[in-house]
Design a protein around this motif. Structure first.
Motif, PDB file in Angstrom:
ATOM      1  N   SER A  86      20.487 -18.736  -1.049  1.00  0.00           N
ATOM      2  CA  SER A  86      21.368 -17.651  -0.608  1.00  0.00           C
ATOM      3  C   SER A  86      22.499 -18.186   0.253  1.00  0.00           C
ATOM      4  O   SER A  86      22.271 -18.992   1.169  1.00  0.00           O
ATOM      5  N   THR A  89      26.265 -15.869   4.348  1.00  0.00           N
ATOM      6  CA  THR A  89      26.708 -14.508   4.683  1.00  0.00           C
ATOM      7  C   THR A  89      26.143 -13.450   3.747  1.00  0.00           C
ATOM      8  O   THR A  89      26.556 -12.293   3.811  1.00  0.00           O
ATOM      9  N   ARG A  90      25.195 -13.822   2.894  1.00  0.00           N
ATOM     10  CA  ARG A  90      24.707 -12.873   1.886  1.00  0.00           C
ATOM     11  C   ARG A  90      24.192 -11.575   2.517  1.00  0.00           C
ATOM     12  O   ARG A  90      24.653 -10.475   2.174  1.00  0.00           O
ATOM     13  N   GLU A  93      26.937  -9.464   4.338  1.00  0.00           N
ATOM     14  CA  GLU A  93      27.856  -8.767   3.444  1.00  0.00           C
ATOM     15  C   GLU A  93      27.168  -7.614   2.721  1.00  0.00           C
ATOM     16  O   GLU A  93      27.755  -6.527   2.560  1.00  0.00           O
ATOM     17  N   THR A 109      24.705  -8.988  -6.392  1.00  0.00           N
ATOM     18  CA  THR A 109      25.914  -9.771  -6.185  1.00  0.00           C
ATOM     19  C   THR A 109      26.169 -10.644  -7.411  1.00  0.00           C
ATOM     20  O   THR A 109      25.321 -10.763  -8.288  1.00  0.00           O
ATOM     21  N   SER A 147      19.330 -11.452  -6.403  1.00  0.00           N
ATOM     22  CA  SER A 147      20.415 -11.151  -5.469  1.00  0.00           C
ATOM     23  C   SER A 147      20.302  -9.758  -4.855  1.00  0.00           C
ATOM     24  O   SER A 147      21.111  -9.409  -3.989  1.00  0.00           O
ATOM     25  N   ARG A 188      31.029 -10.851  -5.319  1.00  0.00           N
ATOM     26  CA  ARG A 188      31.030 -12.032  -4.456  1.00  0.00           C
ATOM     27  C   ARG A 188      29.882 -12.940  -4.884  1.00  0.00           C
ATOM     28  O   ARG A 188      28.770 -12.476  -5.127  1.00  0.00           O
ATOM     29  N   LEU A 190      27.139 -14.770  -3.951  1.00  0.00           N
ATOM     30  CA  LEU A 190      26.324 -14.889  -2.741  1.00  0.00           C
ATOM     31  C   LEU A 190      24.940 -15.459  -3.021  1.00  0.00           C
ATOM     32  O   LEU A 190      24.158 -15.659  -2.085  1.00  0.00           O
TER      33      LEU A 190
END
Length: 201
Positions: A86, A89-90, A93, A109, A147, A188, A190
Protein backbone atom coordinates in the motif's frame (compact mmCIF):
# COMPACT_ATOMS: atom_id res chain seq x y z
CA UNK A 1 -5.33 -9.24 5.75
CA UNK A 2 -5.71 -12.99 5.36
CA UNK A 3 -2.43 -14.86 4.90
CA UNK A 4 -1.28 -18.41 4.30
CA UNK A 5 2.46 -19.15 4.14
CA UNK A 6 3.22 -15.52 3.41
CA UNK A 7 6.81 -15.55 4.63
CA UNK A 8 8.51 -14.41 1.38
CA UNK A 9 6.53 -11.16 1.04
CA UNK A 10 4.70 -10.57 4.32
CA UNK A 11 7.12 -8.21 6.04
CA UNK A 12 7.08 -5.71 3.18
CA UNK A 13 3.27 -5.81 3.09
CA UNK A 14 3.02 -5.26 6.85
CA UNK A 15 5.52 -2.40 6.76
CA UNK A 16 3.52 -0.66 4.04
CA UNK A 17 0.47 -0.64 6.30
CA UNK A 18 2.30 0.45 9.44
CA UNK A 19 3.83 3.39 7.54
CA UNK A 20 0.46 4.85 6.56
CA UNK A 21 0.09 8.60 7.04
CA UNK A 22 -3.40 7.89 8.43
CA UNK A 23 -2.56 6.40 11.85
CA UNK A 24 -5.98 5.64 13.34
CA UNK A 25 -6.54 1.98 12.47
CA UNK A 26 -6.29 -1.55 13.82
CA UNK A 27 -4.39 -4.10 11.76
CA UNK A 28 -6.04 -7.53 11.92
CA UNK A 29 -4.02 -10.32 10.31
CA UNK A 30 -5.82 -13.66 9.93
CA UNK A 31 -3.31 -16.50 9.68
CA UNK A 32 -4.87 -19.43 7.81
CA UNK A 33 -2.85 -22.11 9.64
CA UNK A 34 0.46 -21.31 7.95
CA UNK A 35 3.29 -23.84 8.09
CA UNK A 36 6.13 -21.35 7.50
CA UNK A 37 7.37 -18.42 9.63
CA UNK A 38 4.26 -16.27 9.05
CA UNK A 39 3.22 -16.26 12.70
CA UNK A 40 6.74 -15.47 13.89
CA UNK A 41 6.91 -12.51 11.53
CA UNK A 42 3.62 -11.11 12.79
CA UNK A 43 4.46 -11.69 16.45
CA UNK A 44 7.72 -9.82 15.97
CA UNK A 45 5.84 -6.63 15.05
CA UNK A 46 6.07 -4.27 18.04
CA UNK A 47 3.26 -1.99 16.84
CA UNK A 48 0.26 -2.27 19.23
CA UNK A 49 -2.17 -1.79 16.33
CA UNK A 50 -1.29 -5.26 15.01
CA UNK A 51 -3.52 -8.15 16.09
CA UNK A 52 -3.17 -11.71 14.81
CA UNK A 53 -6.02 -14.20 14.61
CA UNK A 54 -4.65 -17.74 14.32
CA UNK A 55 -6.90 -20.35 12.70
CA UNK A 56 -6.57 -23.96 13.84
CA UNK A 57 -6.97 -25.39 10.34
CA UNK A 58 -6.46 -24.20 6.80
CA UNK A 59 -9.85 -23.04 5.55
CA UNK A 60 -8.84 -20.97 2.51
CA UNK A 61 -8.70 -17.23 1.94
CA UNK A 62 -12.44 -16.71 1.44
CA UNK A 63 -13.41 -18.31 4.75
CA UNK A 64 -10.48 -16.60 6.48
CA UNK A 65 -11.75 -13.22 5.27
CA UNK A 66 -15.18 -13.99 6.73
CA UNK A 67 -13.54 -14.91 10.03
CA UNK A 68 -11.79 -11.55 9.99
CA UNK A 69 -15.01 -9.71 9.20
CA UNK A 70 -16.70 -11.34 12.18
CA UNK A 71 -13.76 -10.51 14.45
CA UNK A 72 -13.38 -6.87 13.37
CA UNK A 73 -15.22 -4.14 15.26
CA UNK A 74 -14.52 -1.01 13.20
CA UNK A 75 -17.03 0.48 10.77
CA UNK A 76 -14.61 0.50 7.84
CA UNK A 77 -12.62 -2.49 6.64
CA UNK A 78 -9.56 -1.97 4.45
CA UNK A 79 -8.35 -4.99 2.47
CA UNK A 80 -4.93 -5.94 1.22
CA UNK A 81 -3.31 -9.22 0.23
CA UNK A 82 -0.20 -10.37 2.06
CA UNK A 83 2.00 -10.12 -1.03
CA UNK A 84 0.95 -6.62 -2.08
CA UNK A 85 1.95 -3.10 -1.04
CA UNK A 86 0.00 0.00 0.00
CA UNK A 87 1.20 3.49 -0.87
CA UNK A 88 1.85 5.57 2.30
CA UNK A 89 -1.11 7.89 1.71
CA UNK A 90 -3.60 5.17 0.76
CA UNK A 91 -5.70 5.20 3.95
CA UNK A 92 -5.50 8.97 4.29
CA UNK A 93 -6.79 9.53 0.77
CA UNK A 94 -9.51 6.89 0.96
CA UNK A 95 -10.79 7.91 4.38
CA UNK A 96 -10.75 11.56 3.32
CA UNK A 97 -12.92 10.72 0.32
CA UNK A 98 -15.34 8.62 2.37
CA UNK A 99 -15.77 11.39 4.94
CA UNK A 100 -16.93 13.78 2.21
CA UNK A 101 -19.00 11.21 0.29
CA UNK A 102 -21.22 9.51 2.90
CA UNK A 103 -23.27 7.71 0.24
CA UNK A 104 -20.26 5.62 -0.85
CA UNK A 105 -20.01 2.28 0.97
CA UNK A 106 -17.07 0.78 -0.94
CA UNK A 107 -14.06 2.65 -2.28
CA UNK A 108 -11.32 1.10 -4.38
CA UNK A 109 -8.33 2.63 -6.13
CA UNK A 110 -6.16 2.21 -9.19
CA UNK A 111 -3.06 0.04 -8.76
CA UNK A 112 0.39 -0.48 -10.17
CA UNK A 113 2.04 -3.84 -10.90
CA UNK A 114 5.46 -4.76 -9.52
CA UNK A 115 7.58 -7.88 -9.04
CA UNK A 116 10.29 -7.43 -6.41
CA UNK A 117 10.64 -3.70 -5.81
CA UNK A 118 7.36 -1.83 -5.19
CA UNK A 119 8.97 1.39 -6.37
CA UNK A 120 9.39 -0.09 -9.85
CA UNK A 121 6.09 -0.13 -11.73
CA UNK A 122 5.67 -2.50 -14.67
CA UNK A 123 2.08 -1.59 -15.49
CA UNK A 124 -0.96 0.30 -14.20
CA UNK A 125 -4.39 -1.19 -13.49
CA UNK A 126 -7.23 1.27 -13.99
CA UNK A 127 -10.85 0.62 -13.09
CA UNK A 128 -14.10 2.56 -13.72
CA UNK A 129 -14.62 5.54 -11.45
CA UNK A 130 -18.36 6.05 -11.86
CA UNK A 131 -20.86 3.88 -9.99
CA UNK A 132 -22.95 3.46 -13.13
CA UNK A 133 -19.90 2.17 -15.02
CA UNK A 134 -18.83 -0.14 -12.18
CA UNK A 135 -22.25 -1.79 -12.17
CA UNK A 136 -22.03 -2.46 -15.92
CA UNK A 137 -18.73 -4.40 -15.84
CA UNK A 138 -19.51 -7.95 -16.98
CA UNK A 139 -16.00 -9.40 -17.31
CA UNK A 140 -13.32 -9.25 -14.66
CA UNK A 141 -13.50 -7.23 -11.47
CA UNK A 142 -14.75 -3.62 -11.46
CA UNK A 143 -12.94 -2.93 -8.16
CA UNK A 144 -9.47 -4.16 -7.20
CA UNK A 145 -10.23 -6.23 -4.13
CA UNK A 146 -6.96 -5.55 -2.33
CA UNK A 147 -7.53 -1.81 -2.62
CA UNK A 148 -10.97 -1.50 -1.06
CA UNK A 149 -12.15 0.27 2.04
CA UNK A 150 -15.67 -1.03 2.63
CA UNK A 151 -18.44 -0.53 5.17
CA UNK A 152 -18.36 -3.66 7.35
CA UNK A 153 -22.10 -3.63 8.09
CA UNK A 154 -22.92 -3.37 4.38
CA UNK A 155 -20.76 -6.41 3.57
CA UNK A 156 -22.36 -8.40 6.37
CA UNK A 157 -25.86 -7.33 5.26
CA UNK A 158 -25.33 -8.98 1.87
CA UNK A 159 -24.01 -12.13 3.52
CA UNK A 160 -20.24 -11.61 3.47
CA UNK A 161 -18.06 -13.71 1.18
CA UNK A 162 -19.54 -16.86 -0.34
CA UNK A 163 -17.23 -19.61 0.89
CA UNK A 164 -18.10 -21.87 -2.03
CA UNK A 165 -15.71 -19.67 -4.03
CA UNK A 166 -12.16 -20.36 -2.88
CA UNK A 167 -10.93 -17.89 -5.51
CA UNK A 168 -12.64 -14.88 -7.13
CA UNK A 169 -15.01 -14.54 -4.19
CA UNK A 170 -14.64 -10.76 -4.51
CA UNK A 171 -16.27 -10.75 -7.95
CA UNK A 172 -19.20 -12.79 -6.64
CA UNK A 173 -19.50 -10.47 -3.63
CA UNK A 174 -19.72 -7.43 -5.90
CA UNK A 175 -22.61 -9.10 -7.75
CA UNK A 176 -24.60 -8.97 -4.51
CA UNK A 177 -23.16 -5.76 -3.08
CA UNK A 178 -23.33 -3.33 -6.00
CA UNK A 179 -27.10 -3.44 -6.65
CA UNK A 180 -27.67 -2.29 -3.04
CA UNK A 181 -24.75 -0.02 -2.20
CA UNK A 182 -22.82 2.72 -3.96
CA UNK A 183 -19.17 2.08 -4.82
CA UNK A 184 -16.51 3.95 -6.72
CA UNK A 185 -12.78 3.95 -7.42
CA UNK A 186 -10.32 6.72 -6.70
CA UNK A 187 -8.31 7.43 -9.87
CA UNK A 188 -5.10 7.19 -7.88
CA UNK A 189 -2.50 4.40 -7.90
CA UNK A 190 -2.54 3.58 -4.19
CA UNK A 191 -2.00 -0.20 -4.24
CA UNK A 192 0.95 -2.14 -5.57
CA UNK A 193 -0.07 -5.56 -6.90
CA UNK A 194 2.80 -8.03 -6.87
CA UNK A 195 3.20 -10.54 -9.68
CA UNK A 196 5.04 -13.74 -8.79
CA UNK A 197 5.01 -17.47 -9.38
CA UNK A 198 2.54 -19.50 -7.39
CA UNK A 199 0.01 -16.77 -6.66
CA UNK A 200 -3.69 -17.42 -6.95
CA UNK A 201 -5.44 -16.27 -10.12
Amino acid sequence: MAVYNGEPFLQLAIDSILKQTYPDFRFLIVDDCSTDRTREIVRACPDPRVEMMCLDENIGQTAALNAGLRRAETRWIARMDADDFSAPTRFEEQMGYLETHPDVKCLGTFAWVFREDPTVSEDVIRTPTEYSQIRCVVSGSPIIHGSIVVDRDAVLMVGGYDERYRYSADVELYDRFLPKYTATNLPRELLGVRRHRGQGS
